[in-house]
Design an enzyme around this catalytic site. Sequence first.
Site, PDB file in Angstrom:
ATOM      1  N   ARG A   1       0.790  -1.167   0.086  1.00 26.07           N
ATOM      2  CA  ARG A   1       0.036   0.043  -0.089  1.00 26.07           C
ATOM      3  C   ARG A   1       0.860   1.104  -0.005  1.00 26.07           C
ATOM      4  O   ARG A   1       1.916   1.407   0.540  1.00 26.07           O
ATOM      5  CB  ARG A   1      -0.795   0.004   1.356  1.00 26.07           C
ATOM      6  CG  ARG A   1      -2.120  -0.710   1.218  1.00 26.07           C
ATOM      7  CD  ARG A   1      -3.356  -0.015   0.037  1.00 26.07           C
ATOM      8  NE  ARG A   1      -4.245  -0.717   0.217  1.00 26.07           N
ATOM      9  CZ  ARG A   1      -4.557  -1.667  -0.643  1.00 26.07           C
ATOM     10  NH1 ARG A   1      -3.843  -2.131  -1.301  1.00 26.07           N
ATOM     11  NH2 ARG A   1      -5.684  -2.182  -0.510  1.00 26.07           N
TER      12      ARG A   1
ATOM     13  N   HIS B   1      -0.589   0.223  -9.533  1.00 28.88           N
ATOM     14  CA  HIS B   1      -1.649  -0.576  -8.816  1.00 28.88           C
ATOM     15  C   HIS B   1      -2.170  -1.641  -9.356  1.00 28.88           C
ATOM     16  O   HIS B   1      -3.446  -1.677  -9.548  1.00 28.88           O
ATOM     17  CB  HIS B   1      -2.578   0.475  -7.862  1.00 28.88           C
ATOM     18  CG  HIS B   1      -3.113  -0.240  -6.729  1.00 28.88           C
ATOM     19  ND1 HIS B   1      -3.345   0.512  -5.675  1.00 28.88           N
ATOM     20  CD2 HIS B   1      -3.240  -1.549  -6.378  1.00 28.88           C
ATOM     21  CE1 HIS B   1      -3.764  -0.339  -4.464  1.00 28.88           C
ATOM     22  NE2 HIS B   1      -3.671  -1.655  -4.885  1.00 28.88           N
TER      23      HIS B   1
ATOM     24  N   GLU C   1      -1.513   8.012  -4.337  1.00 29.68           N
ATOM     25  CA  GLU C   1      -2.030   7.561  -5.528  1.00 29.68           C
ATOM     26  C   GLU C   1      -3.341   7.950  -6.008  1.00 29.68           C
ATOM     27  O   GLU C   1      -4.221   8.128  -5.006  1.00 29.68           O
ATOM     28  CB  GLU C   1      -1.713   6.092  -5.820  1.00 29.68           C
ATOM     29  CG  GLU C   1      -2.539   5.198  -4.939  1.00 29.68           C
ATOM     30  CD  GLU C   1      -2.319   3.912  -4.816  1.00 29.68           C
ATOM     31  OE1 GLU C   1      -1.213   3.321  -4.845  1.00 29.68           O
ATOM     32  OE2 GLU C   1      -3.390   2.962  -5.495  1.00 29.68           O
TER      33      GLU C   1
HETATM   34  C1  8YV Z   1      -7.180  -4.312  -5.595  1.00 31.52           C
HETATM   35  C2  8YV Z   1      -5.423  -4.469  -3.672  1.00 31.52           C
HETATM   36  O1  8YV Z   1      -7.199  -4.602  -6.839  1.00 31.52           O
HETATM   37  O2  8YV Z   1      -6.676  -6.355  -2.956  1.00 31.52           O
HETATM   38  C3  8YV Z   1      -6.111  -5.354  -2.735  1.00 31.52           C
HETATM   39  O3  8YV Z   1      -5.894  -5.095  -1.515  1.00 31.52           O
HETATM   40  O4  8YV Z   1      -4.416  -3.779  -3.739  1.00 31.52           O
HETATM   41  C4  8YV Z   1      -5.671  -4.854  -5.349  1.00 31.52           C
HETATM   42  O5  8YV Z   1      -5.470  -6.121  -5.551  1.00 31.52           O
HETATM   43  C5  8YV Z   1      -7.200  -2.789  -5.385  1.00 31.52           C
HETATM   44  O6  8YV Z   1      -7.046  -2.558  -4.241  1.00 31.52           O
HETATM   45  C6  8YV Z   1      -8.788  -2.626  -5.777  1.00 31.52           C
HETATM   46  O7  8YV Z   1      -9.191  -1.316  -5.537  1.00 31.52           O
END
Ligand code: 8YV
Length: 327
Positions: free
Chosen positions: A239, A286, A268
Amino acid sequence: MKPSIIVSRPIYPEVIERLRTHFDVTAHQTDPEWTPQTWTQALSQHDGALTMGIEPVNDTVLAACKRLRICANLSVGYNNFDVPAMTRHGVLATNAPDVLTETTADFGFALLMAAARRVTEAERYIRAGQWQKWTLDMLPGMAVHGSTLGIIGMGRIGQAIAKRGALGFGMRVLYHNRSRLSAEAEAECRASYVSKPSLLQEADHVVLVLPYSQASHHTIGAAELALMKPTATLVNIARGGIVDDAALAKALLTRQIAAAGLDVFEGEPSVHPDLLKATNVVLTPHIGSSTRATRLAMAHLAADNLVAFFDSGTAVTPLNPEVLTRP
Ligand code: 8YV
C-alpha cells in the site's frame, strides 16, 4: 422487497447481472468522482455496498448511514474501513482474500526482476535510439537467483512470494512479520524469521507485502533505507504510505540503494515527482492483482459475501464476524 445495494465503481457487467437477481442494484458503471459528501449521501440510501477498497467507511460516514448493514470490499486490503467503528454501528465488513494471492505474488516477482535486471530502463534505452552496439558492460543488473530475499509482511501473498524465491530461484528467504509463522509454515516456504534491521541489512531484494495501518505507516523511511545494501532493490506491492516515497526517491537518485519496483504510492494516483525523475525505479499503477480472471474472482467473492449475508445471515470472508452473531 429486495435489499438495496450500491456498487461504488464500474465492475464486470456479469457481476452486476448476478447481483440484480438478488438485490435492487444502484450500479456506477461510469466511475463517479466521489467526494466524502456524495459518497456518504449515496451510501446512506442503501442496505449494502460493494466497495473497491478506497471508499471511506468510518464513524462520520456510518453516522449518516442508518440503513447500512454490510460493506463488501472487492480488495484484500481494507484500510478504507474503520472496522471497530463498523462493528460499533453493527455493519458487517468483508474483504476478498485468497483469490488474488498467486496473481499478486507473480506480480511482486515481476517487479523484483524488472527492477533488479533493469528491464524498463533497458527498454527506454532502446526506444530512445541509444543502442548503437553491444558491449560487455551494458546495463549490468543485480542477480536474482541465489541471492537473499527479504519479505516484510508474511501473510498469504508474502508466503507465496517466499515459495517462488526459494523453490524457483534458489534464494535464501528471510522474513519479518508482526507474528512469527509456525515452524511448519516456515518450513513450507523455506523462510527464516529475523528482526527488521537484520532483514534490511542482509537482503539483496526487499519485498513489502504488509497491510497498511497507522502502525505500518512509513515502515520504510530514511533510517531503514540507510540500513540496506547499496546493491539492494526494494519492491512495494502492499500500500502507499508504507514507504516514505520522498525518502525513497532520494535514496534512488543518490544510488544509496540500487533500484526499486513500485505498484503503490503515497497519495496515488499521484506519484512523487522525484520518483518520476529516478531512472532506477519501475513504476506500475496498482495492478498487482490485475488479470481479468483474478479481478473477476475478487468481484464474485465480494458478491458472494453480499448474497450470503442477506440470504442467510452469514458471510464467506467476514472481518468483524461478531456482528453476525449479535442479537
Ligand atoms: C485491488 C489490492 O485490486 O486487493 C487489494 O488490496 O490492492 C488490489 O489487488 C485494489 O485494491 C482494488 O481497489
